[in-house]
Scaffold this active site. Structure first.
Site, mmCIF file in Angstrom:
data_model
loop_
_atom_site.group_PDB
_atom_site.id
_atom_site.type_symbol
_atom_site.label_atom_id
_atom_site.label_comp_id
_atom_site.label_asym_id
_atom_site.label_seq_id
_atom_site.Cartn_x
_atom_site.Cartn_y
_atom_site.Cartn_z
ATOM 1 N N ASP A 2 -13.309 8.125 79.441
ATOM 2 C CA ASP A 2 -14.240 7.409 78.576
ATOM 3 C C ASP A 2 -13.727 5.975 78.498
ATOM 4 O O ASP A 2 -12.813 5.681 77.717
ATOM 5 C CB ASP A 2 -14.287 8.044 77.183
ATOM 6 C CG ASP A 2 -15.210 7.294 76.237
ATOM 7 O OD1 ASP A 2 -16.247 6.782 76.702
ATOM 8 O OD2 ASP A 2 -14.876 7.209 75.034
ATOM 9 N N GLU A 26 -17.866 8.018 82.411
ATOM 10 C CA GLU A 26 -19.138 7.709 81.775
ATOM 11 C C GLU A 26 -19.764 6.479 82.422
ATOM 12 O O GLU A 26 -19.076 5.502 82.701
ATOM 13 C CB GLU A 26 -18.932 7.463 80.270
ATOM 14 C CG GLU A 26 -20.232 7.271 79.525
ATOM 15 C CD GLU A 26 -20.014 7.162 78.022
ATOM 16 O OE1 GLU A 26 -20.795 7.769 77.284
ATOM 17 O OE2 GLU A 26 -19.073 6.466 77.600
ATOM 18 N N ASP A 63 -12.275 9.242 71.091
ATOM 19 C CA ASP A 63 -12.267 8.790 72.491
ATOM 20 C C ASP A 63 -11.770 9.887 73.430
ATOM 21 O O ASP A 63 -12.282 10.050 74.535
ATOM 22 C CB ASP A 63 -11.410 7.529 72.643
ATOM 23 C CG ASP A 63 -11.991 6.357 71.862
ATOM 24 O OD1 ASP A 63 -13.081 5.897 72.228
ATOM 25 O OD2 ASP A 63 -11.352 5.927 70.884
#
Length: 173
Positions: free
Chosen positions: A8, A67, A139
């Site tokens: 991420d 992502e 996160d």
């Protein structure tokens, strides 16, 4: 069996999550955050690159998922996010890992069942799916959700082998 490193990306904190797949079973291997120093962007990008390379060395993943950039209201933030993402992707490519990317909506849909899920819902479902003793930091949970999404998508592609090909995300080799 595969080991998946989910990332991420962020320009201040980059989350990571590592899972192992064994058939339909997912096993938690590790997660956390690469916390970036309060320095200029080039130094932070190097920390991301070095951190991802160290994770690859430590966990020996066979798959890498990240992502896809979300374009918000702030173009400057989106550009920094894209650069952080690029730094992680280069680390994966330099270590000869295939790179797959997924949109935030795909990730939330795969993990929670709703593309509009809130962060807390993602955290809760990640803990439930991986049978964690507690809720992971936001996160790290997002990175684990990316790895879980990749595992589900890969399992779906294997199930569809021999049928019409579906494009679930982008893959770079």
């Amino acid at each position: 069996m595969a080991i998946i490193l989910g990332i991420d990306p962020g320009s201040r904190i980059t989350g990571y999550g590592v899972i192992q797949t064994n058939g339909r079973h997912l096993h938690y291997l590790g997660s956390g955050c690469i916390r970036l120093p309060d320095e200029e962007l080039p130094q932070r990008l190097k920390v991301i690159y070095d951190g991802v390379c160290e994770l690859i060395k430590q966990f020996q993943p066979t798959e890498f998922a990240i992502e896809r950039v979300f374009m918000g209201r702030n173009a400057d933030s989106a550009l920094k996010l894209g650069q952080a993402r690029g730094s992680a992707i280069v680390a994966a490519m330099n270590n000869e890992l295939p790179v797959d990317e997924y949109s935030p909506t795909q990730i939330k849909q795969a993990v929670v069942g709703s593309g509009g899920a809130k962060k807390e819902q993602v955290q809760h479902m990640v803990a439930s799916i991986l049978k964690l003793p507690g809720i992971p930091q936001a996160d790290a949970a997002d990175a684990l959700a990316i790895a879980i999404t990749h595992a589900h998508m890969q399992r779906g592609l294997v199930a569809m082998a021999g049928k019409a090909t579906a494009r679930v995300g982008r893959r770079y080799r």
